[in-house]
Design a protein around this motif. Structure first.
Motif, short mmCIF file in Angstrom:
data_model
loop_
_atom_site.label_atom_id
_atom_site.label_comp_id
_atom_site.label_asym_id
_atom_site.label_seq_id
_atom_site.Cartn_x
_atom_site.Cartn_y
_atom_site.Cartn_z
N TYR A 154 0.01 -2.82 -7.85
CA TYR A 154 -0.32 -2.15 -9.11
C TYR A 154 -1.37 -2.94 -9.90
N ASP A 186 -13.46 -2.83 -0.51
CA ASP A 186 -12.19 -3.29 0.05
C ASP A 186 -11.18 -3.40 -1.09
N PRO A 187 -10.47 -2.31 -1.39
CA PRO A 187 -9.59 -2.30 -2.57
C PRO A 187 -8.45 -3.30 -2.49
N TRP A 188 -8.11 -3.77 -1.30
CA TRP A 188 -6.93 -4.62 -1.12
C TRP A 188 -7.30 -6.09 -0.94
N ALA A 216 1.23 4.07 -3.08
CA ALA A 216 0.84 5.46 -2.78
C ALA A 216 2.01 6.43 -2.87
N CYS A 255 -4.79 -4.07 -6.89
CA CYS A 255 -5.59 -3.12 -6.12
C CYS A 255 -6.83 -2.74 -6.93
N GLU A 256 -7.98 -2.73 -6.28
CA GLU A 256 -9.24 -2.39 -6.96
C GLU A 256 -9.79 -1.13 -6.30
N PRO A 257 -9.37 0.04 -6.77
CA PRO A 257 -9.73 1.28 -6.07
C PRO A 257 -11.23 1.52 -5.97
N GLN A 258 -12.02 0.96 -6.89
CA GLN A 258 -13.45 1.23 -6.89
C GLN A 258 -14.22 0.33 -5.93
N GLU A 259 -13.57 -0.67 -5.39
CA GLU A 259 -14.25 -1.63 -4.54
C GLU A 259 -14.26 -1.16 -3.08
N ARG A 281 -7.04 -9.22 -12.41
CA ARG A 281 -7.97 -9.16 -11.28
C ARG A 281 -9.06 -10.21 -11.41
N ARG A 328 0.84 -1.21 0.00
CA ARG A 328 0.00 0.00 0.00
C ARG A 328 0.87 1.26 0.00
#
Lengths: 299, 252
Positions: B149, B158-160, B94, B152-156, B187, B90
């Motif tokens: 990279y 729980d992205p991780w 970032a 990671c699912e930023p829209q979910e 994914r 993470r």
């Protein structure tokens, strides 16, 4: 580049399409034909690619056994194995008319790329509403035609990745200052691209040898090739997953290279059998590799 | 166009030399040696601007901070050091503004593990296996950045989630770049593997996801998944994984 495997469904013939050459643009409106490499590449470049593709659509459908209810498109995919990049960069509309001419234009952000790229031009089935039949494509995404070109982005392409180094200074840890060469095979995994994992270092302090290698002297090439082959095979034979002959390696990887070399140097033997040979009788193992390299084409 | 940053690369010979300095040193000593530069580090000649040492300091501070929350340097329990993988992934995603082209350079990750954060790499892998310290698919930090990279699912909500797959499953996926290069496809495969992990028990799980990877890999020459909408990709991958689960549930 042609496909090396047969698909379980009918595919198009080369005569079903006319493929124009790929070009790229440095300045708008000034296309440069792509040969094997793109000069002056760096991360800041926006790679603009273009080509013309003509599809004899009715003829292609007939070759593939597909009716007019099936949807087919032209697609361009760009792969950069070294930077783990793969993405679709062009998709045409559905090809409906008897003859379809597509002017393909696509752009790639070069910050995503490294090493070399493959550009795949394909005719893809996106939907087949006809009855499901043997030997006819039915999965969405089925590749009815594929053509691949390889383009080097960094440096000149070569059969073996070779670098020159001063062993006494840069490779002090090797404790071999007078070794004429050193083959490094460090990928961490058999799924690593072989051109990334394998390196042949020539010792600049052994100038006669280095010069002969640069001239591609046949004897030198055989020696280096045999050592590189040996290193790749030993790397693979030390991986338990390789010994079970699963052969689950993509094109261009260390594993795929090892599978081909194993088959060429030790025909009729399994990986486990070759491992046994290398453990019990290293000289025999080396001799088999040298024998193969002596008959393989050079250069 | 966003800035493209160039990162310090430790060439193979310099990395080997630095490795021999690192081996056998304690975490505390390596913390004292950690640096943001190395005399033999090089940068790409063109194609962006060199990353500043301030940013490298900030990156190191963030990684050390994440590790401190897990008991670094004194806590060497397996659950703590393994938890570092998700936390560090993470932080790397970032705080490390690296383009995939630069991230593919093993020499940069050698710099990360041997110069910038040798203490963290050694805390995570106390045996100091060279494959964890030199750049490559098993490098301590390189593997974590690529996982973050691609998975990671930023829209979910729980992205991780996908990064909490069992380690063997993540290694099996990420060490097959032929099936883990397109993020959408990767994914989808990871979600299928998560289903397998939830439904196949015990020692059969690893065999099951290896079988799934093989079947997905066999689909690739037939089907171009990159041109399909995400829902169709998910459908095809799900179908493959369900077939694997059915076979293993029946067998075991």
């Amino acid at each position: 580049m042609t496909r090396r495997y047969a698909l379980p469904f009918k595919t198009a013939l080369p005569a079903d399409l006319d493929l124009g050459a790929w070009h790229y643009e440095r300045e708008p409106g000034v296309p440069i034909r792509i040969d094997e490499s793109i000069a002056g590449w760096d991360y800041l470049m926006q790679l603009r690619l273009q080509r013309e593709v003509a599809v004899k659509t009715d003829r292609l459908r007939a070759t593939c056994g597909l009716g007019p209810e099936s949807d087919i498109i032209i697609a361009v995919t760009i792969l950069s194995p070294q930077s783990r990049y793969r993405a679709s960069h062009f998709q045409s509309g559905f090809l409906k008319t008897a003859y379809s001419l597509e002017s393909i234009q696509c752009q790639v952000d070069c910050a995503n790329l490294a090493g070399s790229i493959f550009i795949d031009t394909e005719v893809v089935l996106t939907k087949n509403l006809g009855p499901r039949k043997a030997f006819l494509a039915h999965f969405p995404g089925s590749r009815l035609f594929s053509e691949r070109i390889a383009v080097e982005l960094e440096g000149s392409s070569s059969r073996m990745p070779v670098e020159v180094a001063k062993f006494s200074e840069q490779f002090g840890w090797l404790s071999a200052p007078r070794a004429p060469w050193y083959v490094s095979c460090e990928g961490g995994s058999l799924h690593t691209p072989v051109m990334k994992a394998l390196r042949v270092y020539l010792n600049s302090d052994e100038s006669a040898f280095a010069e002969a290698a640069r001239r591609a002297d046949p004897v030198i090439v055989t020696l280096l090739g045999a050592d590189a082959t040996r290193r790749v095979l030993l790397e693979a034979l030390n991986e338990p997953g390789f010994l079970d002959d699963s052969k689950d390696y993509a094109d261009g990887t260390l594993g795929e290279t090892a599978v081909r070399l194993l088959s060429a140097c030790f025909p009729g033997h399994t990986a486990a059998e070759v491992k046994s040979i290398s453990d019990r009788d290293g000289a025999k193992f080396d001799a088999a590799i040298q024998s193969f390299m002596n008959v393989a084409p050079h250069g | 166009m966003a800035d493209v940053f160039l990162f310090p690369r430790l060439p193979a010979s310099a990395a080997r030399a630095r490795l021999s300095d690192v081996l056998g040193k304690s975490v505390a000593e390596l913390s004292r040696q950690a640096a943001t530069s190395h005399p033999e580090a090089v940068f790409a000649a063109t194609g962006g601007r060199r990353i500043g040492e301030d940013l490298l300091k900030k990156l190191r501070a963030a990684l050390v901070g994440a590790a401190h929350q897990l008991g670094f340097p004194n806590d060497t329990r397996q659950e703590s050091i393994v938890a570092f993988d998700l936390a560090a992934g993470r932080v790397l995603l970032a705080e490390l503004p690296i383009a995939p082209g630069e991230a593919s350079r093993d020499e940069f990750w050698s710099f990360m593990s041997l110069v910038l954060a040798p203490d963290l790499a050694t805390w995570r892998f106390s045996d100091q296996n060279e494959r964890r310290l030199l750049g490559g698919v098993r490098n301590t930090f390189q593997r974590l950045w690529w996982r973050a990279y691609l998975l990671c699912e930023p829209q979910e909500p729980d992205p991780w989630r996908l990064l909490r797959l069992p380690e063997d499953a993540l290694v099996g996926l990420m060490e097959r770049p032929s099936i883990s290069s397109n993020p959408t496809v990767t994914r989808s495969i990871a979600r299928g593997i998560a289903d397998i992990a939830a439904n196949v028990n015990g020692s059969a799980r690893e065999e099951a996801w290896r079988d799934a990877y093989k079947r997905v890999r066999q689909r690739f020459p037939l089907v171009n998944l990159d041109v399909l909408p995400p829902a169709e990709v998910a459908s095809q991958i799900d179908s493959i994984c369900r077939a694997v689960m059915a076979a293993f549930v029946a067998k075991h």
